[in-house]
Design an enzyme around this catalytic site. Structure first.
Site, PDB file in Angstrom:
ATOM      1  N   CYS A 119       0.825  -1.223   0.000  1.00 48.21           N
ATOM      2  CA  CYS A 119       0.000   0.000   0.000  1.00 48.21           C
ATOM      3  C   CYS A 119       0.854   1.266   0.000  1.00 48.21           C
ATOM      4  CB  CYS A 119      -0.935   0.023   1.209  1.00 48.21           C
ATOM      5  SG  CYS A 119      -2.059  -1.364   1.271  1.00 48.21           S
ATOM      6  N   HIS A 252      -2.607   7.174   4.253  1.00 50.40           N
ATOM      7  CA  HIS A 252      -3.130   5.982   3.574  1.00 50.40           C
ATOM      8  C   HIS A 252      -4.463   5.608   4.213  1.00 50.40           C
ATOM      9  CE1 HIS A 252      -3.715   2.103   1.945  1.00 50.40           C
ATOM     10  NE2 HIS A 252      -3.287   1.428   2.996  1.00 50.40           N
ATOM     11  N   ASN A 282      -9.894   0.122   1.767  1.00 49.78           N
ATOM     12  CA  ASN A 282      -8.457   0.251   1.534  1.00 49.78           C
ATOM     13  C   ASN A 282      -8.166  -0.188   0.096  1.00 49.78           C
ATOM     14  OD1 ASN A 282      -5.704  -0.105   1.367  1.00 49.78           O
ATOM     15  ND2 ASN A 282      -5.502  -1.135   3.340  1.00 49.78           N
TER      16      ASN A 282
HETATM   17  C1  LIG Z   1      -8.554  -6.099  11.115  1.00 46.67           C
HETATM   18  C2  LIG Z   1      -9.001  -5.165  12.248  1.00 46.67           C
HETATM   19  C3  LIG Z   1     -10.060  -4.217  11.741  1.00 46.67           C
HETATM   20  C4  LIG Z   1      -9.582  -5.998  13.368  1.00 46.67           C
HETATM   21  O1  LIG Z   1     -10.004  -5.138  14.401  1.00 46.67           O
HETATM   22  P1  LIG Z   1      -9.677  -5.510  15.912  1.00 46.67           P
HETATM   23  O2  LIG Z   1     -10.284  -4.476  16.759  1.00 46.67           O
HETATM   24  O3  LIG Z   1      -8.189  -5.742  16.001  1.00 46.67           O
HETATM   25  O4  LIG Z   1     -10.491  -6.848  16.058  1.00 46.67           O
HETATM   26  P2  LIG Z   1      -9.967  -8.255  16.580  1.00 46.67           P
HETATM   27  O5  LIG Z   1      -9.142  -8.923  15.520  1.00 46.67           O
HETATM   28  O6  LIG Z   1      -9.362  -8.060  17.941  1.00 46.67           O
HETATM   29  O7  LIG Z   1     -11.333  -9.022  16.699  1.00 46.67           O
HETATM   30  C5  LIG Z   1     -12.325  -8.632  17.640  1.00 46.67           C
HETATM   31  C6  LIG Z   1     -13.508  -9.582  17.527  1.00 46.67           C
HETATM   32  O8  LIG Z   1     -14.189  -9.357  16.293  1.00 46.67           O
HETATM   33  C7  LIG Z   1     -14.274 -10.571  15.535  1.00 46.67           C
HETATM   34  N1  LIG Z   1     -14.140 -10.234  14.114  1.00 46.67           N
HETATM   35  C8  LIG Z   1     -13.030 -10.197  13.343  1.00 46.67           C
HETATM   36  N2  LIG Z   1     -13.339  -9.824  12.099  1.00 46.67           N
HETATM   37  C9  LIG Z   1     -14.672  -9.619  12.084  1.00 46.67           C
HETATM   38  C10 LIG Z   1     -15.568  -9.215  11.084  1.00 46.67           C
HETATM   39  N3  LIG Z   1     -15.178  -8.924   9.830  1.00 46.67           N
HETATM   40  N4  LIG Z   1     -16.867  -9.086  11.408  1.00 46.67           N
HETATM   41  C11 LIG Z   1     -17.305  -9.364  12.647  1.00 46.67           C
HETATM   42  N5  LIG Z   1     -16.503  -9.754  13.636  1.00 46.67           N
HETATM   43  C12 LIG Z   1     -15.190  -9.884  13.358  1.00 46.67           C
HETATM   44  C13 LIG Z   1     -13.106 -11.398  16.030  1.00 46.67           C
HETATM   45  O9  LIG Z   1     -13.332 -12.775  15.799  1.00 46.67           O
HETATM   46  C14 LIG Z   1     -13.100 -11.044  17.493  1.00 46.67           C
HETATM   47  O10 LIG Z   1     -14.097 -11.774  18.166  1.00 46.67           O
HETATM   48  P3  LIG Z   1     -13.874 -12.311  19.674  1.00 46.67           P
HETATM   49  O11 LIG Z   1     -13.670 -11.064  20.502  1.00 46.67           O
HETATM   50  O12 LIG Z   1     -15.135 -13.033  19.943  1.00 46.67           O
HETATM   51  O13 LIG Z   1     -12.656 -13.163  19.573  1.00 46.67           O
HETATM   52  C15 LIG Z   1      -7.777  -4.365  12.808  1.00 46.67           C
HETATM   53  O14 LIG Z   1      -6.896  -5.231  13.485  1.00 46.67           O
HETATM   54  C16 LIG Z   1      -7.031  -3.641  11.729  1.00 46.67           C
HETATM   55  O15 LIG Z   1      -7.527  -2.715  11.130  1.00 46.67           O
HETATM   56  N6  LIG Z   1      -5.748  -4.010  11.465  1.00 46.67           N
HETATM   57  C17 LIG Z   1      -4.978  -3.393  10.441  1.00 46.67           C
HETATM   58  C18 LIG Z   1      -5.323  -4.020   9.106  1.00 46.67           C
HETATM   59  C19 LIG Z   1      -4.867  -3.191   7.938  1.00 46.67           C
HETATM   60  O16 LIG Z   1      -5.043  -2.006   7.910  1.00 46.67           O
HETATM   61  N7  LIG Z   1      -4.296  -3.866   6.928  1.00 46.67           N
HETATM   62  C20 LIG Z   1      -3.872  -3.270   5.713  1.00 46.67           C
HETATM   63  C21 LIG Z   1      -2.644  -2.458   5.924  1.00 46.67           C
HETATM   64  S1  LIG Z   1      -2.160  -1.676   4.429  1.00 46.67           S
END
Ligand SMILES: CC(C)(COP(=O)(O)OP(=O)(O)OC[C@H]1O[C@@H](n2cnc3c(N)ncnc32)[C@H](O)[C@@H]1OP(=O)(O)O)[C@@H](O)C(=O)NCCC(=O)NCCS
Length: 334
Positions: A119, A252, A282
């Site tokens: 990205c 970004h 994204n």
């Molecule tokens: C992916 C992201 C949104 C997840 O958010 P988070 O707050 O870290 O969420 P978690 O992974 O801790 O998951 C929290 C809960 O939601 C659930 N969950 C994960 N994805 C889900 C979805 N799409 N829909 C619903 N629930 C979801 C998980 O299973 C977890 O459940 P639990 O508490 O029962 O175990 C976040 O980590 C993120 O934005 N990371 C960066 C990713 C990124 O930008 N990548 C590209 C970079 S260029």
């Protein structure tokens, strides 16, 4: 790598962007995987994204963006002698997307190559083009940032599916009288690469049936919140400027929580940050040009404004650019 530019001013003289027609809402996604609009909006800020048709590849999306950028700059395609396409989803490994686009657009004198920096690709590519012009090797460049991530997502994996969308942007980079690029900071950490990767895509594991993006969201989140701040601070310091000097902050567009964190830590004054992740998700290398197009249409990207771009992504990579904006780039979306 960090540096202030020197020598003849070089700037962005034309901007074009394009996204596929098809809009995919959170509610529609919730019919495909176990997710819901409330979770996606709260955790990411994304409401909808654009998704390419089955027969649409990167160059199909990039082509209208390139034509728009060239028209805005008012230059003939044949005068472009360098084409760089930042992407992780070229039409195919080779020929490069850049060679295909150069041919389609009519640029017989152009060197053309693709650049892979996740990205952060667009920021890397404008730094490259700047360097080629500054060194006197190229006269005028076309830089594209774009991805069709929908093609490499696992449509059963809710942890990645909800985040990404398709789109592309293009800029013409040219010599100008004054202003333009002030400096760049670019970096990479391959040690963290497996937190965001495409295992079955190259010479190590090409036969691997796993051809989809895999991500450790929490690790990428930690990385992103760190480098979005450190990279921006580093380039401001290098150029002897402060965050109060920045008129338009273009981070970004990965996740609104990552953007909010960076805005808070950096102390970006209110009303100066561009956010459109709600409409596009994204779009990887397309995200920064698409955000620039929005800022221009909002009347924020006027000549003389100081613009800070910061990206991060697969690699893991990060990068920032500081630009004294020189040209009117309203109406970039083709
Ligand atoms: C992916 C992201 C949104 C997840 O958010 P988070 O707050 O870290 O969420 P978690 O992974 O801790 O998951 C929290 C809960 O939601 C659930 N969950 C994960 N994805 C889900 C979805 N799409 N829909 C619903 N629930 C979801 C998980 O299973 C977890 O459940 P639990 O508490 O029962 O175990 C976040 O980590 C993120 O934005 N990371 C960066 C990713 C990124 O930008 N990548 C590209 C970079 S260029």
């Amino acid at each position: 790598m960090i540096g202030r530019t020197n020598g003849r001013p070089i700037s962005i003289t034309g901007l074009g962007c394009h996204v596929p027609e098809r809009i995919l809402s959170n509610d529609e996604l919730a019919t495909l995987v176990d997710t819901n609009d409330e979770w996606i909006v709260e955790r990411t800020g994304i409401r909808e994204r654009r998704i390419a048709r089955d027969d649409e590849a990167l160059t199909d999306i990039a082509l209208p963006a390139c034509r728009r950028a060239l028209a805005m700059a008012g230059v003939e395609p044949s005068t472009i002698d360098l084409v760089i396409v930042a992407t992780v989803t070229p039409d195919m490994a080779f020929p490069s997307a850049s060679a295909l686009l150069a041919d389609e657009l009519g640029m017989p004198d152009a060197a053309a190559y693709d650049l892979s920096a996740g990205c952060t690709g667009f920021v890397y590519a404008i730094a490259q083009a700047h360097a080629m012009l500054a060194a006197g090797l190229a006269r005028r460049a076309l830089v594209v940032g774009g991805d069709v991530l929908s093609k490499i997502l696992d449509w059963h994996d809710r942890s990645t599916l909800v985040l990404f969308g398709d789109g592309a942007g293009a800029v013409v980079i040219d010599r100008v009288d004054d202003g333009g690029f002030l400096g760049f900071e670019l970096g990479a950490d391959g040690g963290g690469g497996a937190n965001l990767w495409l295992p079955g895509s190259g010479s190590r594991r090409f036969e691997d049936p796993d051809k989809f993006v895999k991500m450790n969201g929490r690790e990428v989140f930690k990385f992103a919140t760190r480098v979005m701040v450190s990279s921006a601070e580093a380039i401001l310091d290098e150029c002897g400027l402060s965050i109060e000097d920045v008129d338009v902050y273009v981070p970004h567009q990965a996740n609104v929580r990552i953007i909010d964190h960076a805005v808070r830590k950096l102390g970006v004054p209110a009303g100066r940050t561009v956010v459109n992740v709600d409409r596009y998700g994204n779009t990887s290398s397309g995200s920064i040009p698409l955000a620039l197009a929005d800022a221009a249409d909002d009347g924020r990207l006027e000549s003389g404004k100081l613009v800070l771009l910061t990206g991060m992504g697969a690699g893991l990579t990060w990068g920032s650019a500081l630009i004294r904006w020189t040209h009117d780039t309203t109406g970039a979306l083709a």
